[in-house]
Design a protein around this motif. Sequence first.
Motif, PDB file in Angstrom:
ATOM      1  N   ILE A 175     -30.657  46.366 -13.098  1.00  0.00           N
ATOM      2  CA  ILE A 175     -31.281  44.990 -13.385  1.00  0.00           C
ATOM      3  C   ILE A 175     -32.157  44.548 -12.312  1.00  0.00           C
ATOM      4  O   ILE A 175     -31.789  44.735 -11.051  1.00  0.00           O
ATOM      5  CB  ILE A 175     -30.239  43.808 -13.394  1.00  0.00           C
ATOM      6  N   GLY A 176     -33.532  44.397 -12.530  1.00  0.00           N
ATOM      7  CA  GLY A 176     -34.462  44.082 -11.602  1.00  0.00           C
ATOM      8  C   GLY A 176     -34.685  42.642 -11.513  1.00  0.00           C
ATOM      9  O   GLY A 176     -35.001  42.191 -12.702  1.00  0.00           O
ATOM     10  N   ILE A 229     -38.627  33.075 -11.562  1.00  0.00           N
ATOM     11  CA  ILE A 229     -37.720  34.286 -11.325  1.00  0.00           C
ATOM     12  C   ILE A 229     -37.612  35.230 -12.718  1.00  0.00           C
ATOM     13  O   ILE A 229     -37.720  34.725 -13.628  1.00  0.00           O
ATOM     14  CB  ILE A 229     -36.480  34.031 -11.405  1.00  0.00           C
ATOM     15  N   ALA A 230     -38.355  36.397 -12.657  1.00  0.00           N
ATOM     16  CA  ALA A 230     -38.484  37.301 -13.524  1.00  0.00           C
ATOM     17  C   ALA A 230     -37.264  38.313 -13.757  1.00  0.00           C
ATOM     18  O   ALA A 230     -36.879  38.864 -12.509  1.00  0.00           O
ATOM     19  CB  ALA A 230     -39.592  37.888 -13.660  1.00  0.00           C
ATOM     20  N   ALA A 231     -36.494  38.662 -14.799  1.00  0.00           N
ATOM     21  CA  ALA A 231     -35.627  39.632 -14.717  1.00  0.00           C
ATOM     22  C   ALA A 231     -35.900  40.850 -15.739  1.00  0.00           C
ATOM     23  O   ALA A 231     -36.518  40.419 -16.781  1.00  0.00           O
ATOM     24  CB  ALA A 231     -34.392  38.827 -15.038  1.00  0.00           C
ATOM     25  N   ALA A 232     -35.445  41.854 -15.675  1.00  0.00           N
ATOM     26  CA  ALA A 232     -35.560  42.873 -16.477  1.00  0.00           C
ATOM     27  C   ALA A 232     -34.230  43.976 -16.542  1.00  0.00           C
ATOM     28  O   ALA A 232     -34.057  44.157 -15.398  1.00  0.00           O
ATOM     29  CB  ALA A 232     -36.721  43.717 -16.188  1.00  0.00           C
ATOM     30  N   GLY A 236     -31.062  44.829  -8.532  1.00  0.00           N
ATOM     31  CA  GLY A 236     -32.237  44.975  -7.327  1.00  0.00           C
ATOM     32  C   GLY A 236     -32.869  43.603  -7.256  1.00  0.00           C
ATOM     33  O   GLY A 236     -33.516  43.333  -8.259  1.00  0.00           O
ATOM     34  N   VAL A 237     -32.810  43.103  -5.905  1.00  0.00           N
ATOM     35  CA  VAL A 237     -33.636  41.873  -6.079  1.00  0.00           C
ATOM     36  C   VAL A 237     -35.027  41.927  -5.003  1.00  0.00           C
ATOM     37  O   VAL A 237     -34.919  42.354  -3.893  1.00  0.00           O
ATOM     38  CB  VAL A 237     -33.054  40.568  -5.472  1.00  0.00           C
ATOM     39  N   ALA A 238     -36.111  41.711  -5.541  1.00  0.00           N
ATOM     40  CA  ALA A 238     -37.512  41.585  -4.549  1.00  0.00           C
ATOM     41  C   ALA A 238     -37.521  40.307  -4.391  1.00  0.00           C
ATOM     42  O   ALA A 238     -37.645  39.341  -5.509  1.00  0.00           O
ATOM     43  CB  ALA A 238     -38.497  42.301  -5.440  1.00  0.00           C
ATOM     44  N   LEU A 270     -39.871  46.155 -11.858  1.00  0.00           N
ATOM     45  CA  LEU A 270     -39.641  47.636 -11.834  1.00  0.00           C
ATOM     46  C   LEU A 270     -39.300  48.100 -10.352  1.00  0.00           C
ATOM     47  O   LEU A 270     -38.609  48.888 -10.080  1.00  0.00           O
ATOM     48  CB  LEU A 270     -40.796  48.720 -12.283  1.00  0.00           C
ATOM     49  N   GLY A 271     -40.061  47.565  -9.379  1.00  0.00           N
ATOM     50  CA  GLY A 271     -39.967  47.753  -8.018  1.00  0.00           C
ATOM     51  C   GLY A 271     -38.793  47.173  -7.620  1.00  0.00           C
ATOM     52  O   GLY A 271     -37.914  47.874  -6.781  1.00  0.00           O
ATOM     53  N   ALA A 272     -38.435  46.113  -8.213  1.00  0.00           N
ATOM     54  CA  ALA A 272     -37.006  45.342  -7.806  1.00  0.00           C
ATOM     55  C   ALA A 272     -35.626  46.230  -8.289  1.00  0.00           C
ATOM     56  O   ALA A 272     -34.912  46.598  -7.262  1.00  0.00           O
ATOM     57  CB  ALA A 272     -36.907  44.019  -8.264  1.00  0.00           C
ATOM     58  N   ALA A 273     -35.858  46.966  -9.646  1.00  0.00           N
ATOM     59  CA  ALA A 273     -34.836  47.739  -9.985  1.00  0.00           C
ATOM     60  C   ALA A 273     -34.868  48.960  -9.092  1.00  0.00           C
ATOM     61  O   ALA A 273     -33.688  49.595  -8.888  1.00  0.00           O
ATOM     62  CB  ALA A 273     -35.085  48.077 -11.474  1.00  0.00           C
TER      63      ALA A 273
END
Length: 321
Positions: A12-13, A21-24, A69-71, A300-303
């Motif tokens: 999960i990113g 806050i955006a999640a994927a 992963g959290v950005a 995607l970067g966060a993930a």
Amino acid sequence: MTAHVPGGAPVIGLDLGGTKIAAALVAADGTVLARHSLPTPATAGAEAVLDALAREVRAVWTPAAAAVGVAAAGVIDPVGGTVTSATDTIRGWAGTALATGLAARTGLPVACDNDVRAAAATELSGPHADGNETGTTLIYAAVGTGVGGAVAVDGRMLHGAAGIAGHLGHLPSPEAEGLPCTCGAIGHLEAIAAGPGITAHYTRTSGLPADRLETVAARAAEGEPHATAAIVLGARAVGRALGGLANALGAHRVVVGGGVPRIGARYLDALNTAFAAELMPPLRKLRPVPPRGGTDAAVLGAAALTRTLPLHHPHTTGAPR
Ligand SMILES: [Zn+2]
């Protein structure tokens, strides 16, 4: 802490910004399997933001999800999992135990880093990488209300002392001579090249008030010479700094993102010209490019952080509570 996510498992990113806050849920091959977003409770304090991040995890969660992963905005220490420092965009955010706080709320291991570095990491792989053996040396600048950035050498993202590597806005800049910087020093790039720096320079030279960069850009489009000069000066300062850094690091790829470059072609022309003028002969063909972007780049970067950074584990695991 470990740095291993089971092969093939989705992660999960989360992209934490000042307003959203955006999640994927992201499959191992980078496919986005689910998305969700909600407003950031920025004025409600750090605990409320951690609660909101946990709600976003639950919104896209699947039993197979292996990590989060959290950005996030601010200076983030990926090893300690904490927010080293931050502006007041999110109240009480500096000092927050981001990774352990979210791991405890979700039961999942958590990796975290700042948002610019996470976005930059997506530039290191894929069809645009230049295929050299040791990996891409990347300079990524984000020019907006500040000048941030990220640097990767031979494919490895630099974090550096206290996690501050990549703060390109705090390079000395001849164009910014004598100007106070947000960090307390004098004459740093950010003071002349960030949106507020360009706007302030326009006001100083024209004697006319301007509330924001878009106002200056609109006046430049009408042919107002002080507005044009302020924009060109900011662009030139960024170009020179990036050109010098490209020489120093042997950059394969230079990316310029953020809101300021979007004000128009005049900005990018001035930046590119100044950049090219600095380059040593072996780098002469190098030119800055915009971020690959795409609407999913941030999540995607966060993930992807879960595959390269230390994971902070909860004391118990299982479904998010
Ligand atoms: Zn500074």
